[in-house]
Design an enzyme around this catalytic site. Sequence first.
Site, PDB file in Angstrom:
ATOM      1  N   ASN A 284      73.681 -26.829 -36.076  1.00 38.29           N
ATOM      2  CA  ASN A 284      73.769 -27.007 -34.633  1.00 38.29           C
ATOM      3  C   ASN A 284      72.421 -26.627 -34.018  1.00 38.29           C
ATOM      4  O   ASN A 284      71.983 -25.483 -34.119  1.00 38.29           O
ATOM      5  CB  ASN A 284      74.893 -26.104 -34.107  1.00 38.29           C
ATOM      6  CG  ASN A 284      75.070 -26.260 -32.605  1.00 38.29           C
ATOM      7  OD1 ASN A 284      74.134 -26.604 -31.882  1.00 38.29           O
ATOM      8  ND2 ASN A 284      76.268 -26.009 -32.144  1.00 38.29           N
ATOM      9  N   ASP A 305      65.745 -34.654 -28.667  1.00 31.47           N
ATOM     10  CA  ASP A 305      66.358 -35.951 -28.335  1.00 31.47           C
ATOM     11  C   ASP A 305      67.867 -35.848 -28.562  1.00 31.47           C
ATOM     12  O   ASP A 305      68.409 -36.463 -29.479  1.00 31.47           O
ATOM     13  CB  ASP A 305      65.743 -37.063 -29.198  1.00 31.47           C
ATOM     14  CG  ASP A 305      66.293 -38.443 -28.852  1.00 31.47           C
ATOM     15  OD1 ASP A 305      66.841 -38.608 -27.733  1.00 31.47           O
ATOM     16  OD2 ASP A 305      66.169 -39.357 -29.686  1.00 31.47           O
ATOM     17  N   CYS A 345      69.050 -39.277 -22.568  1.00 32.89           N
ATOM     18  CA  CYS A 345      69.566 -40.655 -22.536  1.00 32.89           C
ATOM     19  C   CYS A 345      70.817 -40.771 -21.678  1.00 32.89           C
ATOM     20  O   CYS A 345      71.530 -41.766 -21.754  1.00 32.89           O
ATOM     21  CB  CYS A 345      69.817 -41.169 -23.950  1.00 32.89           C
ATOM     22  SG  CYS A 345      70.975 -40.170 -24.879  1.00 32.89           S
TER      23      CYS A 345
HETATM   24  N1  SAH Z   1      65.981 -38.857 -32.311  1.00 35.33           N
HETATM   25  C1  SAH Z   1      66.895 -39.689 -33.025  1.00 35.33           C
HETATM   26  C2  SAH Z   1      68.166 -39.974 -32.269  1.00 35.33           C
HETATM   27  C3  SAH Z   1      68.963 -38.746 -31.930  1.00 35.33           C
HETATM   28  S1  SAH Z   1      70.590 -39.141 -31.454  1.00 35.33           S
HETATM   29  C4  SAH Z   1      66.194 -41.024 -33.323  1.00 35.33           C
HETATM   30  O1  SAH Z   1      65.282 -41.372 -32.613  1.00 35.33           O
HETATM   31  O2  SAH Z   1      66.605 -41.716 -34.254  1.00 35.33           O
HETATM   32  C5  SAH Z   1      71.303 -37.585 -31.326  1.00 35.33           C
HETATM   33  C6  SAH Z   1      71.532 -36.897 -32.641  1.00 35.33           C
HETATM   34  O3  SAH Z   1      71.991 -35.591 -32.345  1.00 35.33           O
HETATM   35  C7  SAH Z   1      72.597 -37.509 -33.542  1.00 35.33           C
HETATM   36  O4  SAH Z   1      72.021 -37.762 -34.795  1.00 35.33           O
HETATM   37  C8  SAH Z   1      73.680 -36.421 -33.675  1.00 35.33           C
HETATM   38  O5  SAH Z   1      74.209 -36.347 -34.983  1.00 35.33           O
HETATM   39  C9  SAH Z   1      72.904 -35.188 -33.344  1.00 35.33           C
HETATM   40  N2  SAH Z   1      73.634 -34.050 -32.771  1.00 35.33           N
HETATM   41  C10 SAH Z   1      74.623 -34.042 -31.859  1.00 35.33           C
HETATM   42  N3  SAH Z   1      74.937 -32.775 -31.505  1.00 35.33           N
HETATM   43  C11 SAH Z   1      74.124 -31.968 -32.218  1.00 35.33           C
HETATM   44  C12 SAH Z   1      73.954 -30.553 -32.292  1.00 35.33           C
HETATM   45  N4  SAH Z   1      74.674 -29.734 -31.547  1.00 35.33           N
HETATM   46  N5  SAH Z   1      73.016 -30.068 -33.124  1.00 35.33           N
HETATM   47  C13 SAH Z   1      72.249 -30.904 -33.875  1.00 35.33           C
HETATM   48  N6  SAH Z   1      72.369 -32.236 -33.848  1.00 35.33           N
HETATM   49  C14 SAH Z   1      73.285 -32.767 -33.037  1.00 35.33           C
END
Ligand code: SAH
Length: 402
Positions: A284, A305, A345
């Site tokens: 996380n 992101d 986003c």
């Molecule tokens: N930067 C990436 C897209 C990120 S999308 C690219 O350009 O390809 C958001 C991502 O956050 C997803 O892969 C999802 O699995 C992850 N995610 C969601 N909640 C999260 C958390 N609490 N900790 C870590 N990752 C998380």
Amino acid sequence: MPKKSVASALHLEASVRLSSRGVARLQARHPWVYRSDITEEKDVPPGAVVRVHDSRGKFLGTALYSSSSQIAIRMISHGSVADLPALVAERIRAAIAYRKELVRNTDAYRIVFSEADFLPGLIVDRYNDVLTLQILTQAMDAAPVREAVPQTLRSEEDMQPAGIVERVEARIREMEQLPPRPSGLLWGEKSSTVIGMNGVRFHYDGLEGQKTGAFLDQRENYAAAAEYAHGEALDAFCYQGGFALHLAAKCASVTGVDSSRPALEMAEKNAALNGRELEWIEGNAFDLLREYAAANRRYDTIVLDPPAFAKTKRDLEKALGGYKELNLRALKMLRPGGILVTCCCSFHVGATDFLGVVADAARDAHKSLRLLENRGAAKGHPILLNVPETSYLKCLILSVSD
Ligand code: SAH
């Protein structure tokens, strides 16, 4: 004059009248009219092509009707439409032509972005020789349109697909009261491939992954981030390594963090494809950033992101809190001269809101930030100026000083 067939006569008769508020929206060049602004409807089946009139009967254009969405109509033309599949085909060809001059350094980009390409309810992405499409509304789900879309894509000289995949979001079909259907190949044999962008290569599997599989909207931001990245880098929501692999060319070390194991497995494969070694951590990002900050870890480049925190307007306050928290933690870990690449986003968080949140985080972290770049989505995702919904991605690149 030749007699109209019964079907086309019915088709042409479907019509709606709008309240003055509905008319005002169309005059402002927004294609959506909500159900509450439809004052009268005649012979309108689900997914119909409807003629749109004002309260006095003046013809305003043609729209696609949904019987279930609060967005009752989406305008498709300011004139009459006799043949929707032919119009869809023409608009797809125009969307491809629009990108031909604009999109560079890649074989993976969005070809059709719904309202922004005057094709409300249709999304088409290109991943090298695999094309994916998503159908979001009743009208685009009609059999003749469903046939016309892959046919048009196949006949385009520049595309040469080896496979066309439909990606289905069950929730969207349910909301549109469309019968469920699985994702799958619509044409050809191929559903996975390798794509390239900015000289970096990625595996793509059309039948796996989130969204349409990769984040094509970040393509130009990857390259921009790599321009400034240096030293030790952390990509906190790395998914399949989009930013991380671009940073790897410039940084001494890159760590990617994500909560999804399948995403990290693909990230590792992507690293191998590019002959790179990165560190991937499943976890996380909120907790990890807190731990790292407490342990005095320092970085020179951090990318944030996260997924959309505000899915609806009601989540806005909470979402702003989430973005602030994340940015604050990252800023505390950045060395002077460090680079923060921070993205949002959520459509409901406006560009000004987001700048405000990052500024607040800087104040609380006792840091000064200089804005190097204030960016949006890549050019395959055009922003239609009078349709705010087409503008959702924010990507700020900032230089940090104590
Ligand atoms: N930067 C990436 C897209 C990120 S999308 C690219 O350009 O390809 C958001 C991502 O956050 C997803 O892969 C999802 O699995 C992850 N995610 C969601 N909640 C999260 C958390 N609490 N900790 C870590 N990752 C998380």
